[in-house]
Every structure is written in structure tokens, then in C-alpha cells.
Scaffold this motif. Sequence first.
Motif, PDB file in Angstrom:
ATOM      1  N   ARG A   1       0.714  -1.223  -0.067  1.00 35.96           N
ATOM      2  CA  ARG A   1       0.097   0.016  -0.099  1.00 35.96           C
ATOM      3  C   ARG A   1       0.636   1.266  -0.147  1.00 35.96           C
ATOM      4  NH1 ARG A   1      -5.153   1.382   4.016  1.00 35.96           N
ATOM      5  NH2 ARG A   1      -4.672   3.745   4.439  1.00 35.96           N
ATOM      6  N   LEU A   2       2.021   1.245   0.427  1.00 37.50           N
ATOM      7  CA  LEU A   2       2.980   2.422   0.725  1.00 37.50           C
ATOM      8  C   LEU A   2       3.603   2.291  -0.765  1.00 37.50           C
ATOM      9  CD1 LEU A   2       3.304   4.516   2.989  1.00 37.50           C
ATOM     10  CD2 LEU A   2       5.412   3.513   3.571  1.00 37.50           C
ATOM     11  N   THR A   3       2.841   3.033  -1.771  1.00 39.11           N
ATOM     12  CA  THR A   3       3.555   2.924  -2.865  1.00 39.11           C
ATOM     13  C   THR A   3       4.398   4.087  -3.014  1.00 39.11           C
ATOM     14  OG1 THR A   3       1.559   4.595  -3.833  1.00 39.11           O
ATOM     15  CG2 THR A   3       1.450   2.205  -4.191  1.00 39.11           C
ATOM     16  N   VAL A   4       4.382   5.261  -2.397  1.00 36.89           N
ATOM     17  CA  VAL A   4       5.333   6.200  -2.262  1.00 36.89           C
ATOM     18  C   VAL A   4       6.831   5.608  -1.816  1.00 36.89           C
ATOM     19  CG1 VAL A   4       5.059   7.085   0.027  1.00 36.89           C
ATOM     20  CG2 VAL A   4       5.826   8.482  -1.727  1.00 36.89           C
ATOM     21  N   ALA A   5       6.887   4.574  -1.269  1.00 32.30           N
ATOM     22  CA  ALA A   5       8.120   3.847  -0.777  1.00 32.30           C
ATOM     23  C   ALA A   5       8.298   2.822  -1.635  1.00 32.30           C
ATOM     24  CB  ALA A   5       7.962   3.536   0.843  1.00 32.30           C
ATOM     25  N   ARG A   6       7.886   2.294  -2.697  1.00 33.68           N
ATOM     26  CA  ARG A   6       7.766   1.271  -3.644  1.00 33.68           C
ATOM     27  C   ARG A   6       7.611  -0.043  -2.631  1.00 33.68           C
ATOM     28  NH1 ARG A   6      13.016   0.627  -5.016  1.00 33.68           N
ATOM     29  NH2 ARG A   6      12.335  -0.636  -6.866  1.00 33.68           N
ATOM     30  N   GLY A   7       6.657   0.095  -1.898  1.00 31.05           N
ATOM     31  CA  GLY A   7       6.379  -1.037  -0.964  1.00 31.05           C
ATOM     32  C   GLY A   7       6.173  -2.375  -1.794  1.00 31.05           C
ATOM     33  N   LEU A   8       6.545  -3.694  -1.283  1.00 35.22           N
ATOM     34  CA  LEU A   8       6.611  -4.760  -1.965  1.00 35.22           C
ATOM     35  C   LEU A   8       5.286  -5.378  -2.092  1.00 35.22           C
ATOM     36  CD1 LEU A   8       9.815  -4.133  -0.990  1.00 35.22           C
ATOM     37  CD2 LEU A   8      10.195  -6.481  -0.785  1.00 35.22           C
ATOM     38  N   SER A   9       4.867  -6.002  -3.218  1.00 40.32           N
ATOM     39  CA  SER A   9       3.919  -6.848  -3.822  1.00 40.32           C
ATOM     40  C   SER A   9       4.433  -8.227  -3.122  1.00 40.32           C
ATOM     41  CB  SER A   9       3.855  -6.887  -5.238  1.00 40.32           C
ATOM     42  OG  SER A   9       4.643  -7.467  -5.699  1.00 40.32           O
ATOM     43  N   PRO A  10       3.369  -8.981  -3.182  1.00 44.38           N
ATOM     44  CA  PRO A  10       3.336 -10.490  -2.693  1.00 44.38           C
ATOM     45  C   PRO A  10       4.610 -10.967  -3.614  1.00 44.38           C
ATOM     46  CG  PRO A  10       1.231  -9.863  -2.469  1.00 44.38           C
ATOM     47  CD  PRO A  10       1.851  -8.632  -3.346  1.00 44.38           C
ATOM     48  N   GLU A  11       4.630 -10.731  -4.946  1.00 45.73           N
ATOM     49  CA  GLU A  11       5.646 -11.247  -5.685  1.00 45.73           C
ATOM     50  C   GLU A  11       6.928 -10.931  -5.423  1.00 45.73           C
ATOM     51  OE1 GLU A  11       1.593 -11.649  -7.035  1.00 45.73           O
ATOM     52  OE2 GLU A  11       2.726  -9.843  -6.799  1.00 45.73           O
ATOM     53  N   ARG A  12       7.289  -9.647  -5.324  1.00 44.73           N
ATOM     54  CA  ARG A  12       8.366  -8.918  -5.180  1.00 44.73           C
ATOM     55  C   ARG A  12       8.926  -9.413  -3.719  1.00 44.73           C
ATOM     56  NH1 ARG A  12       8.561  -3.049  -4.816  1.00 44.73           N
ATOM     57  NH2 ARG A  12      11.037  -3.495  -5.199  1.00 44.73           N
ATOM     58  N   LEU A  13       8.220  -9.511  -2.526  1.00 49.80           N
ATOM     59  CA  LEU A  13       8.345 -10.030  -1.186  1.00 49.80           C
ATOM     60  C   LEU A  13       9.131 -11.415  -1.573  1.00 49.80           C
ATOM     61  CD1 LEU A  13       9.045  -9.656   1.563  1.00 49.80           C
ATOM     62  CD2 LEU A  13       6.541 -10.120   1.983  1.00 49.80           C
ATOM     63  N   ARG A  14       8.320 -12.278  -2.255  1.00 44.78           N
ATOM     64  CA  ARG A  14       8.679 -13.684  -2.409  1.00 44.78           C
ATOM     65  C   ARG A  14      10.139 -13.684  -3.292  1.00 44.78           C
ATOM     66  NH1 ARG A  14       3.026 -14.420  -3.391  1.00 44.78           N
ATOM     67  NH2 ARG A  14       2.181 -15.812  -1.673  1.00 44.78           N
ATOM     68  N   ALA A  15      10.500 -12.744  -4.195  1.00 47.29           N
ATOM     69  CA  ALA A  15      11.734 -12.794  -4.726  1.00 47.29           C
ATOM     70  C   ALA A  15      12.488 -12.415  -3.925  1.00 47.29           C
ATOM     71  CB  ALA A  15      11.587 -11.776  -5.969  1.00 47.29           C
ATOM     72  N   GLN A  16      12.199 -11.399  -2.808  1.00 47.09           N
ATOM     73  CA  GLN A  16      13.339 -10.957  -2.030  1.00 47.09           C
ATOM     74  C   GLN A  16      13.689 -12.002  -1.177  1.00 47.09           C
ATOM     75  OE1 GLN A  16      12.375  -8.044   1.705  1.00 47.09           O
ATOM     76  NE2 GLN A  16      13.638  -6.706   0.286  1.00 47.09           N
TER      77      GLN A  16
ATOM     78  N   ARG B   1      23.311 -13.549  10.338  1.00 47.75           N
ATOM     79  CA  ARG B   1      22.221 -14.095   9.928  1.00 47.75           C
ATOM     80  C   ARG B   1      21.187 -12.727   9.708  1.00 47.75           C
ATOM     81  NH1 ARG B   1      20.121 -18.591   7.549  1.00 47.75           N
ATOM     82  NH2 ARG B   1      17.999 -18.884   7.989  1.00 47.75           N
ATOM     83  N   LEU B   2      20.794 -12.582   8.216  1.00 49.53           N
ATOM     84  CA  LEU B   2      19.935 -11.622   7.941  1.00 49.53           C
ATOM     85  C   LEU B   2      18.372 -12.394   7.890  1.00 49.53           C
ATOM     86  CD1 LEU B   2      18.985  -9.136   6.851  1.00 49.53           C
ATOM     87  CD2 LEU B   2      19.400  -9.850   4.411  1.00 49.53           C
ATOM     88  N   LEU B   3      17.592 -11.974   8.708  1.00 49.33           N
ATOM     89  CA  LEU B   3      16.323 -12.483   8.957  1.00 49.33           C
ATOM     90  C   LEU B   3      15.255 -11.888   8.229  1.00 49.33           C
ATOM     91  CD1 LEU B   3      16.221 -12.729  12.671  1.00 49.33           C
ATOM     92  CD2 LEU B   3      16.788 -14.420  11.141  1.00 49.33           C
ATOM     93  N   THR B   4      14.239 -12.581   7.653  1.00 51.03           N
ATOM     94  CA  THR B   4      13.286 -11.973   6.661  1.00 51.03           C
ATOM     95  C   THR B   4      12.107 -11.410   7.411  1.00 51.03           C
ATOM     96  OG1 THR B   4      11.965 -14.194   6.766  1.00 51.03           O
ATOM     97  CG2 THR B   4      13.707 -13.941   5.018  1.00 51.03           C
ATOM     98  N   GLY B   5      11.493 -10.305   6.865  1.00 49.43           N
ATOM     99  CA  GLY B   5      10.591  -9.618   7.312  1.00 49.43           C
ATOM    100  C   GLY B   5       9.988  -8.610   6.746  1.00 49.43           C
ATOM    101  N   ILE B   6       9.154  -7.872   7.398  1.00 50.73           N
ATOM    102  CA  ILE B   6       8.319  -6.635   6.432  1.00 50.73           C
ATOM    103  C   ILE B   6       7.847  -5.629   7.551  1.00 50.73           C
ATOM    104  CG2 ILE B   6       6.143  -7.794   6.782  1.00 50.73           C
ATOM    105  CD1 ILE B   6       5.401  -6.917   3.886  1.00 50.73           C
ATOM    106  N   GLU B   7       7.834  -4.360   7.161  1.00 53.49           N
ATOM    107  CA  GLU B   7       7.301  -3.469   7.972  1.00 53.49           C
ATOM    108  C   GLU B   7       5.922  -3.130   7.231  1.00 53.49           C
ATOM    109  OE1 GLU B   7       7.303   1.206   9.677  1.00 53.49           O
ATOM    110  OE2 GLU B   7       8.572   0.678   7.936  1.00 53.49           O
TER     111      GLU B   7
ATOM    112  N   GLU C   1      -0.544 -10.548   2.147  1.00 51.90           N
ATOM    113  CA  GLU C   1      -0.986 -11.739   2.382  1.00 51.90           C
ATOM    114  C   GLU C   1      -0.837 -12.494   3.725  1.00 51.90           C
ATOM    115  OE1 GLU C   1       0.092 -13.986  -0.903  1.00 51.90           O
ATOM    116  OE2 GLU C   1      -0.997 -12.795  -2.420  1.00 51.90           O
ATOM    117  N   PRO C   2      -1.768 -12.725   4.522  1.00 51.50           N
ATOM    118  CA  PRO C   2      -1.587 -13.648   5.720  1.00 51.50           C
ATOM    119  C   PRO C   2      -0.583 -14.676   5.645  1.00 51.50           C
ATOM    120  CG  PRO C   2      -3.782 -13.044   5.567  1.00 51.50           C
ATOM    121  CD  PRO C   2      -3.114 -12.713   4.371  1.00 51.50           C
ATOM    122  N   GLU C   3      -0.780 -15.658   4.565  1.00 50.98           N
ATOM    123  CA  GLU C   3       0.087 -16.968   4.203  1.00 50.98           C
ATOM    124  C   GLU C   3       1.562 -16.272   3.994  1.00 50.98           C
ATOM    125  OE1 GLU C   3      -4.158 -17.437   3.477  1.00 50.98           O
ATOM    126  OE2 GLU C   3      -2.684 -15.826   2.621  1.00 50.98           O
ATOM    127  N   LEU C   4       1.763 -15.201   3.443  1.00 55.11           N
ATOM    128  CA  LEU C   4       2.928 -14.801   3.246  1.00 55.11           C
ATOM    129  C   LEU C   4       3.757 -14.277   4.430  1.00 55.11           C
ATOM    130  CD1 LEU C   4       5.474 -14.438   1.293  1.00 55.11           C
ATOM    131  CD2 LEU C   4       4.301 -12.215   0.188  1.00 55.11           C
TER     132      LEU C   4
END
Length: 343
Positions: free
Chosen positions: A141-156, A171-177, A189-192
Motif C-alpha cells: 500500500r505504501l506506493t510512495v516507498a515502493r512497497g513490496l507486492s507479494p511477488e516482489r517479497l517472495r523474490a526478496q 544471519r539476515l532474517l526475513t521480515g516486513i514493515e 497476504e497472511p500466508e506470506l
Amino acid sequence: MEPVEALERIAFLLERQGAVTYRVQAFRKASAVIGGLSPDEVRKRAANGSLARLKGLGPKTVHVVEEALSGEVPGYLARLTEEAGGPLVEGEQGQRLRRALRGDCHLHSDWSDGGSPVEAMAATARDLGHNWCVLTDHSPRLTVARGLSPERLRAQLSLVAEVNERLAPFRLLTGIECDILDNGELDQEPELLAELDVVVASVHSKLRMESAPMTRRLLAAVANPLVDVLGHCTGRQITGKLRPESQFDAAEVFAACAAHRTAVEINCRPDRFDPPRRLLRQALDAGTLFAIDTDAHAPGQLDWQIYGCARAEECGVPAERVITTWTERQLTTWTETGRTPRR
């Protein structure tokens, strides 16, 4: 001092100082250009005066390279070290807690609104003494900050696995703001979200919502078993483009954080210092856990953690209540089993 080392150190100190992005990027780009050449070619170009013809180098960065090649500490670096290389807080303030820290739960890369690659952020956290950190780029939703779509997050997630192979044992842990939507639901997505090691949930929109609906919004988020950390809870900005604190029932929200074992973030950014001390003390009295996080958008900003440590010590926060003092195993065990199992 090698030219790349000098250029990188200048960029780090500028970021630590909070310099505007374009000043920093000039040195980071120059570092990338010089780093892509052999030492012999760099010296040859310096000798024949052709460094300035390389795309990405300007008069100032060329001068830094030439001084470094001559065996000197570049004058620009020496001046910046004197100006911005000293302690960020006075005396021993915050140092005890800073020494106890093992990680950082909130930082951004150039995948969203950060200025540097994922590996550069992780490597800097490692070099600052951390055992782990969490990559928390923004949600869609934070498009101004180039927020990650589910597809981009999976790639990350795949990239994080590659970075961990190169930087182990760090160790770099996976996460999101993850944005907290108007109704308290999460912007992914809750599953992601369930696949991630750490979820920081923050409000970035309608920050001046009336107190009652904002309270309901935050309560829904912190009660969500997918949420581990409540990010910069008041949303205030205290420098630059000023923004007042969001209004909510802090007693009710912090009680919910304690009940659901959702950590309250002590955000170290000098433009935020969120929560303010009165709310930090209220959260402490409510029995919450805390995460001392930089919310860094550039490598040099990862050094800002001492600001949060100083504020935490001033307010009497004990190290055992700070999840960023935990080992990576302790943290991930807590996020998986501390409230409701995710996997």
C-alpha cells in the motif's frame, strides 16, 4: 587507506550525520565505479588524469581517490571524521544497553525506500557488531516507498537466502514493515506474513484519525498473532516536516501489547524518537517487551541505535525486556511460539 575504503567511510559518516541523499550517493556511486576497476587501472588513470572521465566520479570524489592513492587520509574524510565521527551521545549514556544488543528488527533496503542494496545493509550491521538483523521493507500500500507486492517479497526471500550464504555466520532474517490498514488489518497476504521471521506493523496513513478509531486500529494489529513489533507507535516527526503524535488510548494499547507479547518499538531515528519518553515509561509500566530499532534507510543510519539505547536506559528499561538483546534463535523461537504458532 584504499580509495574504496575512503569513499565508503565518507558515505557512512554522511549517513550517520543524516546528510541529504544526493551527497551520500555521490560517494557510494564513486565507490562502486572504483571498486569495479583493478588497482593498477585506478593508479594508471590517476596518473594520467583520466579518473574524472569515468561516469560516476566528480571533482570531489576524484580528489578523495587521488589523496588515498598517495597514502594520505583524504582531507574530506579527515574533516568529516572530526565533525561527525565522534560519539552520538555523551559519556556512557546508553552504552551498557548498546553493548547488550545483538540485532536490529527494522531496516530498509533499495527494494523499497532505502538507498542501499540488501547485502550492504546486512554487512554493515555485521560490521557494527550485530549477530543478526531483520530486513523490513515496506508493504504494497505504501506506493510512495515502493512497497513490496507479494511477488516482489517472495523474490526478496530468495535474495535473503543468498545473502546469508555469503555472510554466515551472520544471519539476515526475513521480515516486513507492514502497514496497519484503517480497520487494523495488515497490508499483506497472511500466508506470506506467516513465512517471515519478523513482522513489524506500523501506521503510515490517516495518522490524524480520531483517538477512538485509532485505538481500535492499533488494538486489532497488536492482537494479530502475525505481528511481532508495533513500529513507531505515535507516527510523530520532530524535525524537518513536523508531524504531531497520533492520538490513541496508550494505556489500552500497551496493555494489549503486553497481553499479546507484541513488542513496542523504540525507534532510534532522530526525526522520530518514538515513542516519547512519557509513553515509553507507560509501556514499561504496562509490562511490554521492547525492540530498539534504527529504522535505517542507509548503512550509516544503522549506527543510530545508541539513541534508542540512551532513551531506554533513561526510562529504566531493563535489557531482559528488549528483544534486540536476544540471540537469533531466541528471537525466532519467540516469534514462532511466543503467542500463537505460525508454522
